[in-house]
Scaffold this motif. Structure first.
Motif, PDB file in Angstrom:
ATOM      1  N   MET A   1       0.832  -1.209   0.000  1.00  0.00           N
ATOM      2  CA  MET A   1       0.000   0.000   0.000  1.00  0.00           C
ATOM      3  C   MET A   1       0.866   1.259   0.000  1.00  0.00           C
ATOM      4  SD  MET A   1      -3.011  -0.752  -0.646  1.00  0.00           S
ATOM      5  CE  MET A   1      -3.773   0.841  -0.456  1.00  0.00           C
ATOM      6  N   GLU A   2       2.039   1.181   0.605  1.00  0.00           N
ATOM      7  CA  GLU A   2       2.969   2.329   0.565  1.00  0.00           C
ATOM      8  C   GLU A   2       3.453   2.560  -0.872  1.00  0.00           C
ATOM      9  OE1 GLU A   2       7.430   3.210   2.143  1.00  0.00           O
ATOM     10  OE2 GLU A   2       6.047   2.320   3.597  1.00  0.00           O
ATOM     11  N   LEU A   3       3.765   1.479  -1.577  1.00  0.00           N
ATOM     12  CA  LEU A   3       4.159   1.606  -2.984  1.00  0.00           C
ATOM     13  C   LEU A   3       3.029   2.224  -3.804  1.00  0.00           C
ATOM     14  CD1 LEU A   3       5.889  -1.813  -3.785  1.00  0.00           C
ATOM     15  CD2 LEU A   3       6.963   0.433  -3.777  1.00  0.00           C
ATOM     16  N   TYR A   4       1.816   1.687  -3.624  1.00  0.00           N
ATOM     17  CA  TYR A   4       0.669   2.205  -4.379  1.00  0.00           C
ATOM     18  C   TYR A   4       0.426   3.680  -4.055  1.00  0.00           C
ATOM     19  CZ  TYR A   4      -0.343  -2.833  -4.835  1.00  0.00           C
ATOM     20  OH  TYR A   4      -0.273  -4.178  -5.061  1.00  0.00           O
ATOM     21  N   ARG A   5       0.602   4.050  -2.785  1.00  0.00           N
ATOM     22  CA  ARG A   5       0.405   5.436  -2.361  1.00  0.00           C
ATOM     23  C   ARG A   5       1.426   6.362  -3.038  1.00  0.00           C
ATOM     24  NH1 ARG A   5       1.071   4.550   2.659  1.00  0.00           N
ATOM     25  NH2 ARG A   5      -0.996   3.675   2.940  1.00  0.00           N
ATOM     26  N   GLU A   6       2.696   5.942  -3.056  1.00  0.00           N
ATOM     27  CA  GLU A   6       3.746   6.758  -3.678  1.00  0.00           C
ATOM     28  C   GLU A   6       3.520   6.911  -5.179  1.00  0.00           C
ATOM     29  OE1 GLU A   6       7.499   4.947  -2.725  1.00  0.00           O
ATOM     30  OE2 GLU A   6       7.243   5.291  -0.571  1.00  0.00           O
ATOM     31  N   ILE A   7       3.170   5.819  -5.842  1.00  0.00           N
ATOM     32  CA  ILE A   7       2.908   5.865  -7.285  1.00  0.00           C
ATOM     33  C   ILE A   7       1.683   6.725  -7.572  1.00  0.00           C
ATOM     34  CG2 ILE A   7       2.249   4.480  -9.289  1.00  0.00           C
ATOM     35  CD1 ILE A   7       3.900   2.183  -7.931  1.00  0.00           C
ATOM     36  N   GLY A   8       0.643   6.549  -6.780  1.00  0.00           N
ATOM     37  CA  GLY A   8      -0.569   7.344  -6.958  1.00  0.00           C
ATOM     38  C   GLY A   8      -0.310   8.829  -6.780  1.00  0.00           C
ATOM     39  N   ALA A   9       0.480   9.183  -5.780  1.00  0.00           N
ATOM     40  CA  ALA A   9       0.801  10.596  -5.549  1.00  0.00           C
ATOM     41  C   ALA A   9       1.540  11.192  -6.742  1.00  0.00           C
ATOM     42  CB  ALA A   9       1.630  10.744  -4.274  1.00  0.00           C
ATOM     43  N   ALA A  10       2.411  10.409  -7.352  1.00  0.00           N
ATOM     44  CA  ALA A  10       3.177  10.894  -8.510  1.00  0.00           C
ATOM     45  C   ALA A  10       2.301  11.075  -9.747  1.00  0.00           C
ATOM     46  CB  ALA A  10       4.319   9.930  -8.816  1.00  0.00           C
ATOM     47  N   HIS A  11       1.168  10.351  -9.805  1.00  0.00           N
ATOM     48  CA  HIS A  11       0.299  10.396 -10.986  1.00  0.00           C
ATOM     49  C   HIS A  11      -1.068  11.006 -10.713  1.00  0.00           C
ATOM     50  CE1 HIS A  11       2.982   8.041 -13.543  1.00  0.00           C
ATOM     51  NE2 HIS A  11       3.295   7.383 -12.438  1.00  0.00           N
ATOM     52  N   GLY A  12      -1.272  11.529  -9.518  1.00  0.00           N
ATOM     53  CA  GLY A  12      -2.556  12.122  -9.183  1.00  0.00           C
ATOM     54  C   GLY A  12      -3.681  11.104  -9.059  1.00  0.00           C
TER      55      GLY A  12
END
Length: 135
Positions: free
Chosen positions: A68-79
């Motif tokens: 979930m931390e990975l998904y959160r970081e990727i999501g933040a980078a892509h909005g």
């Protein structure tokens, strides 16, 4: 598409981060190995999940972290929110499974008997282990 001044071959594959593969003197970097691995298991770069998997695997190979931390970081980078990132990754994996139909491939071995699907976290962990061996 073509050769760069430093002798590298490049071609933009439509990934969200503008990554360009560079093959120089036979040495492949982590991103190139990940890209080739994802293609080898049947994933297609046309899906957003492919680009998200590139980023997730790059991060997880270097430093395993909670998914979930990975998904959160990727999501933040892509909005995007983490759930959207996870779902996009899962859709890319599921589309590869549907196209493959091969019971001997790696995706088939990860499939749940009940749902016929692969958990994105299991795919990332399994793939990261394979990619580490390829590096």
């Amino acid at each position: 598409m073509g050769f760069l001044s430093n002798g590298c071959w490049s071609s933009k594959f439509g990934l969200g981060d503008g990554w360009l593969p560079c093959y120089n003197a036979g040495m492949k970097g982590t991103r190139e190995v990940i890209f080739e691995y994802l293609l080898s298991v049947g994933l297609l770069p046309k899906y957003d999940g492919f680009a998200y998997l590139m980023e997730a695997l790059d991060g997880y190979v270097r430093r395993p972290a909670p998914f979930m931390e990975l998904y959160r970081e990727i999501g933040a980078a892509h909005g995007k929110d983490p759930a959207s990132v996870r779902k996009s990754i899962k859709n890319a994996i599921d589309s590869a499974i549907l196209r493959s139909g091969n019971e001997s491939d790696n995706l088939y071995s990860l499939q749940s008997e009940a749902s016929g699907s692969v958990k994105s976290s299991e795919f990332i962990a399994f793939s990261a282990q394979r990619i580490r061996h390829l590096l």
